[in-house]
Design a protein around this motif. Structure first.
Motif, PDB file in Angstrom:
ATOM      1  N   GLU E 104       0.829  -1.206   0.000  1.00  0.00           N
ATOM      2  CA  GLU E 104       0.000   0.000   0.000  1.00  0.00           C
ATOM      3  C   GLU E 104       0.866   1.259   0.000  1.00  0.00           C
ATOM      4  O   GLU E 104       0.691   2.160  -0.834  1.00  0.00           O
ATOM      5  N   VAL E 128      -0.456 -12.623  -8.930  1.00  0.00           N
ATOM      6  CA  VAL E 128      -1.904 -12.447  -8.739  1.00  0.00           C
ATOM      7  C   VAL E 128      -2.196 -11.685  -7.449  1.00  0.00           C
ATOM      8  O   VAL E 128      -3.098 -10.841  -7.397  1.00  0.00           O
ATOM      9  N   GLU E 131      -1.568  -8.131  -8.074  1.00  0.00           N
ATOM     10  CA  GLU E 131      -2.614  -7.585  -8.946  1.00  0.00           C
ATOM     11  C   GLU E 131      -3.894  -7.317  -8.162  1.00  0.00           C
ATOM     12  O   GLU E 131      -4.590  -6.328  -8.411  1.00  0.00           O
ATOM     13  N   HIS E 132      -4.223  -8.204  -7.237  1.00  0.00           N
ATOM     14  CA  HIS E 132      -5.396  -7.953  -6.398  1.00  0.00           C
ATOM     15  C   HIS E 132      -5.216  -6.689  -5.566  1.00  0.00           C
ATOM     16  O   HIS E 132      -6.155  -5.898  -5.406  1.00  0.00           O
ATOM     17  N   ARG E 135      -5.800  -3.576  -7.565  1.00  0.00           N
ATOM     18  CA  ARG E 135      -7.221  -3.252  -7.708  1.00  0.00           C
ATOM     19  C   ARG E 135      -7.822  -2.755  -6.392  1.00  0.00           C
ATOM     20  O   ARG E 135      -8.569  -1.772  -6.372  1.00  0.00           O
ATOM     21  N   ASN E 136      -7.477  -3.423  -5.309  1.00  0.00           N
ATOM     22  CA  ASN E 136      -8.054  -2.999  -4.023  1.00  0.00           C
ATOM     23  C   ASN E 136      -7.645  -1.587  -3.639  1.00  0.00           C
ATOM     24  O   ASN E 136      -8.391  -0.888  -2.958  1.00  0.00           O
ATOM     25  N   TYR E 137      -6.454  -1.180  -4.051  1.00  0.00           N
ATOM     26  CA  TYR E 137      -5.980   0.160  -3.681  1.00  0.00           C
ATOM     27  C   TYR E 137      -6.313   1.197  -4.748  1.00  0.00           C
ATOM     28  O   TYR E 137      -5.856   2.343  -4.657  1.00  0.00           O
ATOM     29  N   GLY E 138      -7.062   0.820  -5.747  1.00  0.00           N
ATOM     30  CA  GLY E 138      -7.445   1.795  -6.775  1.00  0.00           C
ATOM     31  C   GLY E 138      -6.272   2.229  -7.632  1.00  0.00           C
ATOM     32  O   GLY E 138      -6.247   3.346  -8.147  1.00  0.00           O
ATOM     33  N   MET E 139      -5.314   1.359  -7.822  1.00  0.00           N
ATOM     34  CA  MET E 139      -4.088   1.719  -8.532  1.00  0.00           C
ATOM     35  C   MET E 139      -4.078   1.224  -9.992  1.00  0.00           C
ATOM     36  O   MET E 139      -3.040   1.290 -10.645  1.00  0.00           O
ATOM     37  N   GLU E 140      -5.211   0.748 -10.491  1.00  0.00           N
ATOM     38  CA  GLU E 140      -5.238   0.218 -11.866  1.00  0.00           C
ATOM     39  C   GLU E 140      -4.750   1.242 -12.877  1.00  0.00           C
ATOM     40  O   GLU E 140      -4.180   0.896 -13.895  1.00  0.00           O
ATOM     41  N   GLN E 141      -5.042   2.517 -12.634  1.00  0.00           N
ATOM     42  CA  GLN E 141      -4.658   3.509 -13.625  1.00  0.00           C
ATOM     43  C   GLN E 141      -3.204   3.958 -13.465  1.00  0.00           C
ATOM     44  O   GLN E 141      -2.683   4.658 -14.329  1.00  0.00           O
ATOM     45  N   HIS E 142      -2.567   3.557 -12.404  1.00  0.00           N
ATOM     46  CA  HIS E 142      -1.165   3.922 -12.205  1.00  0.00           C
ATOM     47  C   HIS E 142      -0.228   2.742 -12.479  1.00  0.00           C
ATOM     48  O   HIS E 142       0.896   2.939 -12.910  1.00  0.00           O
TER      49      HIS E 142
END
Lengths: 243, 243, 243, 243, 243, 243
Positions: E104, E128, E131-132, E135-142
């Protein structure tokens, strides 16, 4: 229609090719519980194979007529045996009993046995359809990639297409490159190849026909029926044309 | 079919109610550029009104036949004049010229003049259809809410339904509660009310028929055609039934 | 400012390079309806070209001054002719009339004629800007990839950069690898190449300047104006500095 | 500029109201480590307060000039002290040292001490700006709601606005209705109220100015600098105007 | 436990390998402010290294016991020093003081100094898990990509694994292919390599142990505590077993 | 362990309350096919009930031990009978046979019979856990709302809690306000109420225990096993502690 304690599942081939219905129905019956009887039906309106948005649209209408036929005969559940799940929500609207699409069933089954899977379908032009389903079913985080072998649906059973070999090669590529634990086969016409590919690859290879039949049995066993509250309530009475 | 420098837009009412086609075609012509000629067509297969997934599925087939008719006559663009945009991708597959759905056009137009909008549609049971379109068109961040006035499509022109008053009330509620800057009307049958409601509410109220006609003109003016590369390429030749 | 029945569109080049404004204005006028008059304007504050977040920030202010100039002259719509759409929401706040960004217009147009597109822009460092727009406009499901040719904006018109050849090569790579049906050109300075590339590639190649002009005409024709309710209402009166 | 072992943080008030800079700088210094020296700066171009997209756009340019001033003096980090984080990526492009926005810092801090938070900002018209940040920062799953008290920024210190009481009421509503564990204050001008509200409400109430200062210290302590590889590399040399 | 003005941070190694705890604690102390004292703790239940979902599940329980130990001694914050952040929300439930996971902290720090980063972790099978978290930390766009070097955790300090060289190679590949500005190291056991790799690569390379320690200090300095309202409130009193 | 043609499903109650195991096992057997034998197991480590992140973390370890026990006895599938699905991926790692969580099964089943559902769980503090599962399972587009009746798990069978009445009221509120077609019951301890509530409400009310048992049977019937390729491969051999 059904004898006591028998579950009758209406398996509809939305394309009009009867030999494919036979393959599907046979695979469905082979995958079903002993107490399940599969009724295979072929759409009598639509296209010989479903390989695009237009084929899907016309096939949906042919398929829906077979949903009505199954409902009239008192079947316990329906399976739409085309990987695009054409007309799925419409079929649910028509039915008090459960309806499953084979893409839906295969993807959900895959998510139960692996954290990620790839789909291997027929033609490249239909990859978009599978990708739309991935999004509609909330499978973006499970599905790594949709792949195609570029064999037409009606060539799947032609020896010269070497479908088994081509599929195996694409599955191996998926295993090597996609970071997956399972494969979803993207066409009802591949139903008979799943177990063999699974054995060869050493990972779950999921055929949606079998998955949908077993999940349909599960829903019947749970006495769960399609909700008739809201958008899946029976269609409002009004003038409609029939085929 | 078209005279020199005239743009012909094929506006298809996917439901079978001719009086509604007339209302739609009139609104379309009134919204169009002077050099555009609207050809209104009514689906000859499907349902009297489209208020659910099943109606959509059968209407798509009737609509697609009118797409083919328009293509045969050499129209320059098509508009699918039902807020669910039934059969949109299939229609694109059939057409070299542009095809627009009215929900698609209305939502895109709304996103150009406001950061957020709400949709006001007819029956509650069809809200799910609009919500699916919101997601399919990437409008989740613009569309705050889909609302319904619970008036059936074929009652829209009945004085006793007081559609204008009911719509106005729902729009006012949206304006008060949803944090929006614009309203999208969720039915082709509301096409004639948009300007009046907009004036009364003081915000843009968008009718998809008008929006789709103007965007179709824009695409024609840009000489942009539907891509024939990939999933929108013309359907593969194969056996298909016809209505 | 406008003669009767003439639509005046204020096309602003947010960078300070007048030759580029001329190219843009010429392309805009060539793409416009006969009854549209393009007024080209060049930002008088900012940067010679816009190739990063900083360039965008300062260009926005120069661009906004030209929005005010256009509003003062009574134009019917504005187009922000830089692919990053700098200052778009601020420009809408200042304007009662519609404002379109060229990236916005190009992406929306692309989604009307293909299910997937890729963007081909100038420098790699600006790909992030285009990716942010893709997300902001809800285009993640339509845009497969943002690509760059690594030619600086101000080199686009230099013969030695061989822009046409370089662009063509990148577009061909996109067509081969990305699973797309259309290309969006990611710079206003590529406006004059779209039709030629489209012909060569056999798919729609979309220039945002043309798309924005035609969509602006559409909004004017629809009598749709920027919502003045909510976050796009005119700026609150307060002390502000001016350039 | 800095004495040995002192960390100098350049805290920029992007609006032009000096009394607000003083409040912010005081809060920043009070929140900082003993070895940190806060340099407060006021934008000399832009608006008296930032309450919309237009204010943000012009304020960004004024703010960026103070980034350059801070860089020239050798500060160790920058804080952009306006809840919209105007010009954040542009500021990073200009700086080798870290730059933090107060909305960014506050939301990240909130996600460290609670699974969900709500934002309470000033005017309703600025809620959209905060919502855009929530999405840009990947905070959709943490932020339940953006709320506004409808007090203008420059009225925050007016006794008759009863800001503390109004804020408290809105925070209590959030606590009651939103399913949250923390509150983020949505304006730099609320910096002095966080501790008091936190005590009263019994949950973390987070002021972005303090959070950004402490996170900036953390990055300095980590010897982490803004990446100069890719889109945050220093702006390319070219002709640019200066204020 | 703490002397006046000293901040005590409880750094827990969730795996049972004491030599790794020593490496982590040393790196933590080296990264901390002079007034911070690191207390290193090793889980006494769980696994020698954490390389899968099962290891995570059992390690969480061992880790939570050390959270309780730290709370009993009055530490000011906790750091969970395993890149999967096992048991993070449970640890927050047990603690009035802040708790940070190193994944985090590293991802948030990366998003402050670069718009995009990639993660480089140990074994492919743990990608994996990362990767989870993304997604949980809202970091998909970073986060562009999670990469692995396929070195087991307990081999990280073996000279024959050539970890530095292998990591460097993977980081260089990320820099070349991923469109990133920073790297996040995906294992606590890589803590000592971050600065060296950063120097070599010329971009920020972020070690989560250091990042978490500094962010923990920041939260302590802000007097922010874990919310005790809602899902992070102390566990309800009930019968529970203890290790 | 199993007689010929008998399917043995290991149903684990992750909390330590034996009476609840009995209720669950009874419901599971009642829902199962005639050829399925349910083996009910109670975690012997963890908590009396699971009502938070901490309870989940410790329960996971107790649950995993019963997974191992089931594997040792040769069961054909596992069901984790707590609505948070604690330790689901870890359990899959330990098992060659399929493992299902009851929240997972219930949500998937709901998505097969309705387009939208709401969850009704026990305590408000556990709503966050269910919301995380909704996101992890890709159910955001199907699940409208997670609701709680604020009855503790161990009070579910106390007459004075009037659980049936309270649940019914909350379900009716969901039906009235949420735009749903089905309800998912959010606790294994509600297993015996599903059919009765479904009859009363006239919509599907789904108990996850029954759904998981039937889906487990389906996977067994399909001969689908947990993928041992990738992150679900058996744990790597290493030193681990045991309870």
């Amino acid at each position: 229609m059904s004898r006591h304690s028998e579950t009758v599942i209406n398996v509809i081939n939305p394309n009009m090719t009867v030999t494919m219905t036979e393959l599907i129905a046979k695979a469905a019956q082979a995958s079903a519980s002993p107490t399940t009887r599969i009724v295979g039906r072929t759409a009598r309106f639509g296209a010989a194979s479903i390989e695009g948005h237009y084929d899907e649209a016309i096939a949906a209408v042919g398929m829906l007529r077979e949903i009505e036929a199954g409902n009239a005969e008192g079947c316990h559940a329906h399976v739409i045996a085309c990987f695009g799940d054409p007309g799925l929500l419409a079929a649910r609207e028509l039915s008090a009993v459960p309806v499953l699409g084979i893409a839906e069933a295969a993807m959900h089954a895959a998510s139960f046995v692996a954290t990620h899977f790839s789909v291997v379908t027929t033609l490249s032009r239909t990859k978009v359809i599978a990708e739309h389903l991935v999004r509609n079913y909330g499978m973006e985080q499970h599905c790594r990639k949709v792949r195609a072998v570029d064999v037409a649906v009606l060539d799947l059973d032609k020896p010269e297409a070497n479908v088994r070999g081509t599929l195996l090669g694409e599955c191996q590529a998926a295993l090597r490159e996609d970071g997956i634990g399972a494969i979803v086969l993207g066409c009802a016409g591949m139903a008979d190849l799943a177990h063999d590919l699974s054995t060869e690859l050493g990972i779950p290879v999921i055929d949606g026909v079998a998955a949908a039949v077993r999940f349909a049995e599960a829903l019947v066993g749970l006495r769960l029926k399609t909700s008739k509250h809201g958008d899946l309530a029976f269609p409002l009475p009004k003038m409609r044309t029939t085929l």
